[in-house]
Scaffold this motif. Structure first.
Motif, PDB file in Angstrom:
ATOM      1  N   SER A  59       6.913  -2.041   2.200  1.00 29.30           N
ATOM      2  CA  SER A  59       6.057  -0.871   1.996  1.00 29.30           C
ATOM      3  C   SER A  59       4.924  -1.197   1.024  1.00 29.30           C
ATOM      4  O   SER A  59       3.763  -0.835   1.264  1.00 29.30           O
ATOM      5  CB  SER A  59       6.884   0.305   1.469  1.00 29.30           C
ATOM      6  OG  SER A  59       6.048   1.402   1.195  1.00 29.30           O
ATOM      7  N   SER A  92       0.975  -1.294   1.941  1.00 29.53           N
ATOM      8  CA  SER A  92       0.053  -0.456   1.159  1.00 29.53           C
ATOM      9  C   SER A  92      -1.106  -1.277   0.626  1.00 29.53           C
ATOM     10  O   SER A  92      -2.262  -0.833   0.647  1.00 29.53           O
ATOM     11  CB  SER A  92       0.795   0.217   0.001  1.00 29.53           C
ATOM     12  OG  SER A  92       1.727   1.145   0.488  1.00 29.53           O
ATOM     13  N   LEU A  93      -0.813  -2.487   0.149  1.00 30.74           N
ATOM     14  CA  LEU A  93      -1.872  -3.366  -0.364  1.00 30.74           C
ATOM     15  C   LEU A  93      -2.839  -3.742   0.757  1.00 30.74           C
ATOM     16  O   LEU A  93      -4.065  -3.676   0.580  1.00 30.74           O
ATOM     17  CB  LEU A  93      -1.276  -4.623  -0.995  1.00 30.74           C
ATOM     18  CG  LEU A  93      -2.275  -5.673  -1.479  1.00 30.74           C
ATOM     19  CD1 LEU A  93      -3.164  -5.102  -2.586  1.00 30.74           C
ATOM     20  CD2 LEU A  93      -1.547  -6.921  -1.958  1.00 30.74           C
ATOM     21  N   GLU A 137      -3.442  -2.112   3.481  1.00 29.03           N
ATOM     22  CA  GLU A 137      -4.184  -0.914   3.853  1.00 29.03           C
ATOM     23  C   GLU A 137      -5.281  -0.602   2.833  1.00 29.03           C
ATOM     24  O   GLU A 137      -6.398  -0.231   3.192  1.00 29.03           O
ATOM     25  CB  GLU A 137      -3.222   0.261   3.971  1.00 29.03           C
ATOM     26  CG  GLU A 137      -3.832   1.503   4.557  1.00 29.03           C
ATOM     27  CD  GLU A 137      -2.783   2.588   4.754  1.00 29.03           C
ATOM     28  OE1 GLU A 137      -2.347   3.169   3.740  1.00 29.03           O
ATOM     29  OE2 GLU A 137      -2.407   2.821   5.901  1.00 29.03           O
ATOM     30  N   GLU A 138      -4.960  -0.773   1.564  1.00 29.88           N
ATOM     31  CA  GLU A 138      -5.929  -0.507   0.496  1.00 29.88           C
ATOM     32  C   GLU A 138      -7.117  -1.475   0.552  1.00 29.88           C
ATOM     33  O   GLU A 138      -8.264  -1.073   0.438  1.00 29.88           O
ATOM     34  CB  GLU A 138      -5.234  -0.626  -0.866  1.00 29.88           C
ATOM     35  CG  GLU A 138      -6.125  -0.393  -2.059  1.00 29.88           C
ATOM     36  CD  GLU A 138      -5.380  -0.618  -3.365  1.00 29.88           C
ATOM     37  OE1 GLU A 138      -6.003  -1.109  -4.314  1.00 29.88           O
ATOM     38  OE2 GLU A 138      -4.165  -0.299  -3.425  1.00 29.88           O
ATOM     39  N   VAL A 139      -6.833  -2.747   0.753  1.00 31.47           N
ATOM     40  CA  VAL A 139      -7.880  -3.764   0.795  1.00 31.47           C
ATOM     41  C   VAL A 139      -8.650  -3.692   2.109  1.00 31.47           C
ATOM     42  O   VAL A 139      -9.870  -3.874   2.132  1.00 31.47           O
ATOM     43  CB  VAL A 139      -7.270  -5.173   0.586  1.00 31.47           C
ATOM     44  CG1 VAL A 139      -8.299  -6.266   0.803  1.00 31.47           C
ATOM     45  CG2 VAL A 139      -6.660  -5.281  -0.809  1.00 31.47           C
ATOM     46  N   GLY A 140      -7.951  -3.458   3.181  1.00 28.13           N
ATOM     47  CA  GLY A 140      -8.571  -3.391   4.503  1.00 28.13           C
ATOM     48  C   GLY A 140      -8.391  -4.706   5.246  1.00 28.13           C
ATOM     49  O   GLY A 140      -8.643  -5.782   4.707  1.00 28.13           O
ATOM     50  N   THR A 145     -11.367  -7.141   5.414  1.00 27.06           N
ATOM     51  CA  THR A 145     -11.569  -7.886   4.165  1.00 27.06           C
ATOM     52  C   THR A 145     -10.538  -8.997   4.037  1.00 27.06           C
ATOM     53  O   THR A 145     -10.867 -10.127   3.650  1.00 27.06           O
ATOM     54  CB  THR A 145     -11.479  -6.937   2.951  1.00 27.06           C
ATOM     55  OG1 THR A 145     -12.492  -5.942   3.081  1.00 27.06           O
ATOM     56  CG2 THR A 145     -11.649  -7.681   1.643  1.00 27.06           C
ATOM     57  N   TYR A 163      -5.860 -13.223  -1.460  1.00 28.19           N
ATOM     58  CA  TYR A 163      -6.002 -13.087  -2.906  1.00 28.19           C
ATOM     59  C   TYR A 163      -5.962 -14.431  -3.647  1.00 28.19           C
ATOM     60  O   TYR A 163      -6.072 -14.470  -4.860  1.00 28.19           O
ATOM     61  CB  TYR A 163      -4.918 -12.160  -3.467  1.00 28.19           C
ATOM     62  CG  TYR A 163      -3.526 -12.494  -2.950  1.00 28.19           C
ATOM     63  CD1 TYR A 163      -2.823 -13.608  -3.409  1.00 28.19           C
ATOM     64  CD2 TYR A 163      -2.927 -11.698  -1.983  1.00 28.19           C
ATOM     65  CE1 TYR A 163      -1.572 -13.912  -2.931  1.00 28.19           C
ATOM     66  CE2 TYR A 163      -1.666 -11.991  -1.497  1.00 28.19           C
ATOM     67  CZ  TYR A 163      -1.003 -13.096  -1.982  1.00 28.19           C
ATOM     68  OH  TYR A 163       0.246 -13.399  -1.490  1.00 28.19           O
TER      69      TYR A 163
END
Length: 117
Positions: free
Chosen positions: A11, A15-16, A18-21, A24, A97
């Motif tokens: 999860s 979420s990470l 989804e947040e970054v896209g 990207t 990252y």
């Protein structure tokens, strides 16, 4: 019983992303792969992964002539540099990252280790 730790970890990962896209993430991975390919080409190593952009992934495997890749892998691990031995070569698999400087430093470390073999 359900794997609660795995569920929560997945999860958080999703979420990470989804947040970054995802666009990207894909662009950052491609940038890191291109940097690795530049280092491989500059040093004259043999690329074992597909070179065509449409067939590439975030995993790059390469071979160095006359090198014991298993031994090099262990020496890199001693320096906390994660890689893998695959197809009688060395595999790097950076994520979106992974700092670009870390990739440069990895190849500098390989250069240093190969000088002292």
């Amino acid at each position: 019983s359900p794997n609660n730790l795995g569920i929560h970890a997945q999860s958080a990962s999703l979420s990470l992303l989804e947040e970054v896209g995802i666009k990207t993430v894909a662009a950052n991975i491609e940038q890191r792969v291109m940097l690795i390919l530049e280092h491989i080409h500059r040093r004259g190593y043999k690329l074992l992964s597909p070179s065509v952009a449409s067939r590439r992934a975030g995993i790059v495997t390469f071979r160095m002539a006359g090198v014991d890749h298993e031994r090099l892998f262990l020496r890199l691990l001693e320096h906390k540099l994660l890689s893998a031995c695959r197809m009688e070569g060395l595999r790097f698999s950076p994520h979106f990252y992974t700092p670009l400087e870390r990739i440069d430093a990895a190849f500098e470390l390989i250069d240093e280790l190969l000088k002292t073999r």
